[in-house]
Design a protein around this motif. Structure first.
Motif, short mmCIF file in Angstrom:
data_model
loop_
_atom_site.label_atom_id
_atom_site.label_comp_id
_atom_site.label_asym_id
_atom_site.label_seq_id
_atom_site.Cartn_x
_atom_site.Cartn_y
_atom_site.Cartn_z
N ARG A 330 49.09 51.67 41.56
CA ARG A 330 47.68 51.65 41.18
C ARG A 330 47.59 51.00 39.80
O ARG A 330 48.59 50.88 39.09
CB ARG A 330 47.05 53.03 41.21
CG ARG A 330 47.37 53.94 40.04
CD ARG A 330 46.67 55.27 40.18
NE ARG A 330 47.26 56.08 41.23
CZ ARG A 330 46.58 57.00 41.94
NH1 ARG A 330 45.31 57.23 41.69
NH2 ARG A 330 47.19 57.70 42.89
N CYS A 331 46.39 50.61 39.41
CA CYS A 331 46.20 49.86 38.17
C CYS A 331 45.45 50.68 37.13
O CYS A 331 44.77 51.66 37.43
CB CYS A 331 45.41 48.58 38.42
SG CYS A 331 45.98 47.57 39.79
N VAL A 332 45.56 50.24 35.89
CA VAL A 332 44.75 50.77 34.79
C VAL A 332 44.09 49.60 34.07
O VAL A 332 44.43 48.43 34.28
CB VAL A 332 45.59 51.60 33.80
CG1 VAL A 332 46.23 52.79 34.49
CG2 VAL A 332 46.63 50.75 33.11
N LYS A 333 43.15 49.95 33.22
CA LYS A 333 42.39 48.92 32.48
C LYS A 333 42.04 49.47 31.11
O LYS A 333 41.59 50.62 31.00
CB LYS A 333 41.13 48.55 33.25
CG LYS A 333 40.32 47.39 32.69
CD LYS A 333 39.10 47.13 33.58
CE LYS A 333 38.25 46.01 33.06
NZ LYS A 333 38.90 44.68 33.21
N ASP A 334 42.24 48.70 30.08
CA ASP A 334 41.90 49.13 28.72
C ASP A 334 40.40 48.98 28.51
O ASP A 334 39.72 48.17 29.16
CB ASP A 334 42.65 48.28 27.71
CG ASP A 334 44.15 48.47 27.79
OD1 ASP A 334 44.59 49.64 27.82
OD2 ASP A 334 44.89 47.46 27.84
#
Length: 338
Positions: A330-334
């Protein structure tokens, strides 16, 4: 029968001023950041989880669930991307990861493929993973178990047979990134402090199911009390305290960090690690020639009798070009800085 996880206990979740300065990106939830106890000193913890230590992470957005087959298909359609499992292995790269003097693989095996789990028909020793893992020619994200398998009907299941490289490519296309190991573990705990599982301290059993894990005798008997033989559709089980799904079980998830088996031992006792991004290179004495990246969360193959790695502190590793039928991401985003 599937028992849903109990109500989340209070912890260091949202505080005044911790809410994000922007609206939520589609399909993502805000992880407020904070300080937490990472790793574990519990008797069930593996040596690479020790010692527990204080870590501080900053707030970030995180995908509510693992990237699905539908989402990955959209990426491939838009970019024409070819995954590592769809490429023939390079002999020189394989030999560089093996001890000197190891004979090269048979040329007939240097064709596209990946590792697939197959349940043996009888009880087998647990000290030889080749009893249930095998290299399948033609196994890819489109054919997770090899030729003849399909993702049709599994569009909302997590994509598998994707390498760390593949996950990185998807994240870049989506304008996101992979989480660090510290971010992932903080998010998985969902605001709970000092708990063994993402839902609290209640141990799962063959009759008490909290996530898509193994029920029965691993790896030969799968009772499927959770309703699934392999992966489950995302969001099939209760979310944690931050609204994240499948942070335990279903599929292992790639993290950004290099894997150092003994990293936590190098930290100064009592010091707080501030937003750690992992070591500069990997280290595992059992695999001295192979570069390794971190995986977290456990999978549908985890069971008390074998590994208990569906705990948030648990960690394992794999080489960046490797895919397997129980690994996704899964991804994250700042946040956007003003």
């Amino acid at each position: 029968m599937v028992l849903r996880s109990r109500s989340v206990q209070s912890g260091p979740a949202f505080k005044a001023g911790s809410h994000p300065p922007e609206s939520a990106p589609d399909g993502m939830v805000w992880i407020p950041g904070g300080e937490f106890l990472m790793g574990s000193d519990d008797p069930m913890a593996w040596e690479e989880e020790r010692p527990a230590h204080q870590v501080r992470v900053r707030g970030f957005w995180m995908d509510q669930h693992e990237v699905t087959n539908t989402e990955f298909a959209a990426f491939v359609m838009a970019t024409g991307y070819i995954t590592d499992a769809e490429k023939a292995p390079v002999l020189e790269e394989i030999m560089a990861q093996l001890p000197p003097g190891t004979p090269p693989p048979d040329p007939k095996d240097l064709v596209p493929g990946s590792l697939v789990f197959s349940s043996p028909e009888q009880v087998v020793p647990l000290d030889d993973i080749s009893n249930w893992w095998s290299w399948k020619h033609g196994a890819t994200w489109r054919q997770p178990e090899g030729p003849g398998s399909t993702i049709e009907g599994r569009e909302d299941h997590p994509v598998v047979q994707v390498s760390w490289n593949d996950a990185q490519a998807y994240c870049k296309w989506a304008g996101k990134r992979l989480p660090t190991e510290a971010e992932w573990e903080f998010a998985a705990r969902g605001g709970l402090q000092g708990k063994n599982y993402v839902w609290g301290d209640d141990s799962p059993t063959d009759e008490r199911v909290f996530a898509n894990t193994w029920q029965g005798k691993f790896p030969s008997q799968n009772l499927q009390k959770d309703g699934y033989q392999r992966t489950a559709p995302v969001k099939s089980f209760s979310p944690n305290g931050y609204g994240l799904y499948d942070m335990a079980g279903n599929v292992w998830e790639w993290c950004q960090d290099w894997y150092d088996k003994y990293l936590f031992r190098t930290y100064e006792e009592g010091a707080v690690q501030d937003n750690p991004a992992g070591p500069a290179s990997s280290r595992d004495p059992s695999q001295p020639y192979t570069p390794l990246r971190v995986q977290k969360g456990g999978s549908f193959l985890c069971h008390d009798s074998y590994c208990q790695r569906y705990r948030p502190s648990a960690r394992q590793s794999s080489s960046p070009e490797s895919g397997m039928s129980h690994v996704g991401f899964r991804c994250v985003k700042d946040i956007i800085q003003p």
